[in-house]
Each structure stands twice: as C-alpha cells, then as structure tokens.
Design an enzyme around this catalytic site. Structure first.
Site, short mmCIF file in Angstrom:
data_model
loop_
_atom_site.label_atom_id
_atom_site.label_comp_id
_atom_site.label_asym_id
_atom_site.label_seq_id
_atom_site.Cartn_x
_atom_site.Cartn_y
_atom_site.Cartn_z
N SER A 1 -8.48 -0.43 -0.14
CA SER A 1 -9.16 -1.13 0.95
C SER A 1 -10.52 -0.51 1.21
CB SER A 1 -8.29 -0.99 2.19
OG SER A 1 -9.01 -1.35 3.33
N TYR B 1 -3.06 4.33 8.40
CA TYR B 1 -3.09 3.29 7.36
C TYR B 1 -4.15 3.63 6.31
CZ TYR B 1 -4.42 -0.93 4.89
OH TYR B 1 -4.76 -1.81 3.89
N LYS C 1 -3.88 4.87 2.20
CA LYS C 1 -4.56 4.27 1.03
C LYS C 1 -5.34 5.34 0.28
CE LYS C 1 -3.23 0.08 1.26
NZ LYS C 1 -2.37 -0.44 0.21
#
Ligand code: NAD
Ligand code: UFG
Length: 340
Positions: free
Chosen positions: A127, A151, A155
């Site tokens: 992302s 989050y 990643k």
C-alpha cells in the site's frame, strides 16, 4: 495458454475478485483460497457467470498451514497472488495484535508453504501507506518509508520480510505492488466493493450517501495546503489495478532475474475530495450533501504516485479516469444496494 495454476489468496475480496476476472479472461487457470472473513462466495459465483468458468475455491485461513499445505499438494502452482489481509486503519489501532497476527504471521505462514513446494513467484498487495507523510510528490518507489499505524506497519513488515527472503534465495521473484487508492467497480455492475459496516473509505461512503443509505459525507479537513483545501489522493480504478497484477504476473513469468521489486500502482494524478464529490454528482445525477469537519488523525494532505517504473518495467498504465471510476462505482451501488 497457461496450463499451470495460479493461487489467488484473498481472491474473493474486492481487489482479488477483479484480478481473478482479468487473469481468467487472459487464459490463466486459477484457484482461490480465502477465509471469507471480509468477503462472500457470491463474488466467485458472479465471476463464473461473467467468465463462463468454474473456479476452484477453498475456504481456508492462510495461518492454517496444514490446510494450505493440502491445497498446494493438490495443484502444481506456478505462482501466488497474495491479497489476504485486514485493511482497516482505525481497527488496527484498536486491535494491533489481530492485524499483526493476520497480516504478518499469515504471510509468513503462506511463504513457508510456498517455500516447501518450491513455488517462488509472488505478487504481494502492499500500500502507498508505507510512504507515510510524503517528502516529495509524485511519490517514486525510492521514497523513504515510514508508518504510523499497525495496519501500515504490518504491510511494511511484510515488505521487509520479502526483501530478506529474496536476498537469501535468488530463486524468489517478488512483485511488491503498492496500491494508491483503489476505487470503482467492474463495468458489468456484478462485482464491486462490499464493506461490512459503515465504510471508512471515501468512495463507498459517497456511494452510500448518493443512494440514500447514509445522510451526508463529512469531509475531513478543508484547510490543507492543496488545490481547494481538501485532501488529495490518487484514485485508481480497480480494473486498472487488477490489470496491474496481470502485468506483474506476466513480468515474473518472463523475466529471468527480478528478486524483490516494488511498483507503484497509481494514475499519477491527484484528485481532491471536493473534485471527487463533483465527479460523483455528475456520474450519479445525485446531490451529495457534505460538511467540512476537522482533519482525520493520521491523514496526509496529498498522496499520489509516480507510476513511471510500472509503465516502463511492467508495460502497465492506468487508463480509466475519475469520471469512469464514479460511473462504475455508481452502477455497482445501484445494482447492489445491499452488497452481494
Ligand atoms: P478485501 O477485504 O476485500 O480482501 C481481502 C480478502 O482476504 C478478503 O476476501 C478476506 O476474506 C481475505 N482474508 C483476510 N485475511 C485472511 C486470512 N487470514 N486467510 C485467508 N483469507 C483472508 O480487501 P481488498 O480491498 O480487496 O484488499 C486486498 C489487499 O490489498 C489487502 O491486503 C489490503 O491490505 C491491500 N490494500 C487495499 C487497499 C484498499 O484501499 N482497498 C489499499 C492498499 C492495499
Ligand atoms: N475522507 C473524507 N471523508 C470520509 C472518508 C475520507 O473526507 O468519510 C477523505 C480523507 O481525509 C482523504 C480521502 O478522503 O483525504 C481519502 O480517504 P480514504 O479513507 O478513502 O483513503 P486513505 O487515503 O485515507 O487510505 C486508503 C486506504 C489505506 C491505504 C491508502 C493508500 O484506506 O488502507 O489508501 O493506499 F493505505
């Protein structure tokens, strides 16, 4: 054309289902593995309707290595496209262990099974969140990375693990795809984004306001140093994004040496929240009531991609603009007011 099977992990979800479509129509044989924690089997049924192909599906969690192992034993996978992850920034702040366990431990578990079966071609869903607050715009892949929530951290951790895996064993070929803001839906109106609760992301939120499910949109911040004071993002049509996965897979299949390589998947064009509202009003013919409220914690003013590397190396370019994103999102919303 391609007789080997590609395993699509998390393939019943939003981006996964659109990618399954592009791979199927390009002649790839696919198998989908998903625990359905944020998706429904209906997406796969609709894919079969759209493509006329049956899809082998396994309802399995990637952390359940014994079950994943059995699926690998059954098929001779050539490669894996890995979408399986939890993706809500807010939820990750409240439940960090859930996020690290699912996204990081889950990925390690999957990589171990891949390693065991000598399946070493991987396309991974990362992302633009890994760029944190951008120091330069548009953002190239070489920009420094930093994250401020579990989050994003999950990643970035997986990216770092993948770098080490590729460094230790040159047989691995890994395309790390950093998505900007995926939006829109399949042109057919049959597959699209189906958020379980009140959406966090702007696009499904606007759609639900337009269809009358939600009352009005809160625009988070009107005092950013941007074209009109609202946040600027790089909205990329989910079909363009799905085609980026196809290009990445073709690249891994044809390139002799690639190791670990990151690619920005974005349009390169920033769109403000007010511009997005305008485009959606035009596409839907509906008025979108909104209020400008305080900034949302953790948001950056502007974030858009430099997609040159994906253009050059993968031969991929986003084709669909914000108007088309809104038209397709609206068709999906109208045809499926309660989701799948
Ligand atoms: P999604 O929730 O629709 O799809 C993820 C799929 O993975 C779901 O079908 C879910 O059931 C499955 N899954 C989750 N954990 C699993 C597990 N442990 N085992 C098996 N299956 C599991 O989300 P999406 O929008 O399609 O996103 C796909 C990937 O792209 C995610 O990894 C996400 O973090 C990443 N990503 C998404 C966005 C976005 O805005 N949508 C942006 C950047 C990156
Ligand atoms: N916004 C609003 N109101 C809302 C929701 C969002 O004004 O109700 C604004 C935000 O402030 C931002 C823009 O709309 O300016 C986009 O916000 P989203 O929540 O849709 O998307 P983000 O850019 O915050 O984040 C998304 C994903 C992340 C991912 C990131 C980069 O949610 O997981 O894109 O890919 F990391």
């Amino acid at each position: 054309m391609n007789s080997e099977f590609v395993l699509i992990v998390g393939g019943a979800g939003y981006i996964g289902a659109h990618t399954c479509f592009e791979l199927l129509v390009s002649g790839y044989n696919i198998v989908v593995l998903d625990n359905l924690s944020n998706s429904q089997k209906e997406s796969l049924k609709r894919l079969s309707t759209l493509t006329g192909k049956e899809i082998d599906f396994y309802e399995v969690d990637i952390r359940d290595s014994r079950s994943v192992d059995l699926v690998f034993e059954k098929y001779g996978f050539s490669s894996v496209v890995h979408f399986a992850g939890l993706k809500s920034v807010g939820e990750s702040n409240s439940f960090p262990l859930k996020y690290y366990d699912n996204n990081v431990s889950g990925s390690i578990s999957l990589l171990k099974v891949m390693d065991k079966y000598n399946v070493k071609k991987l396309v991974f869903s990362s992302s633009a969140t890994v760029y944190g607050t951008p120091k330069e715009l548009p953002i190239p892949e070489t920009a420094p990375t930093s994250t401020i929530n579990p989050y994003g951290q999950s990643k970035l951790l997986v990216e770092k693990i993948l770098v080490d895996v590729a460094k230790a064993d040159p047989d691995w070929k890994i395309a790390n795809l950093r998505y900007f803001n995926p939006a829109g839906a399949h042109f057919s109106g049959l597959i699209g984004e189906d958020p379980k609760d009140i959406p966090n992301n702007i696009m499904p939120y606007i759609s639900q306001v337009a269809v009358g499910k939600l009352e009005k949109l809160s625009v988070f911040g009107g005092d950013y140093d941007t074209v009109d004071g609202t946040g600027v993002r790089d909205y990329i049509h989910v079909t363009d994004l799905a085609k980026g996965h196809l290009a990445a897979l073709n690249y891994l299949n044809s390139s002799q040496e690639c190791g670990f390589s990151s690619f920005n998947l974005g349009t390169g064009k920033g769109v403000s929240v007010l511009e997005l509202i305008n485009a959606f009003e035009k596409a839907s013919g509906k008025n979108i009531p909104f209020n400008i409220v305080a900034r949302r914690q953790g948001d950056v003013a502007a974030c858009y991609a430099d997609p040159t590397k994906a253009n050059k190396v993968l031969g991929w370019k986003a084709e669909l603009d914000i108007d088309r994103i809104c038209q397709d999102a609206w068709r999906w919303q109208v045809n499926n007011p309660t989701g799948y």
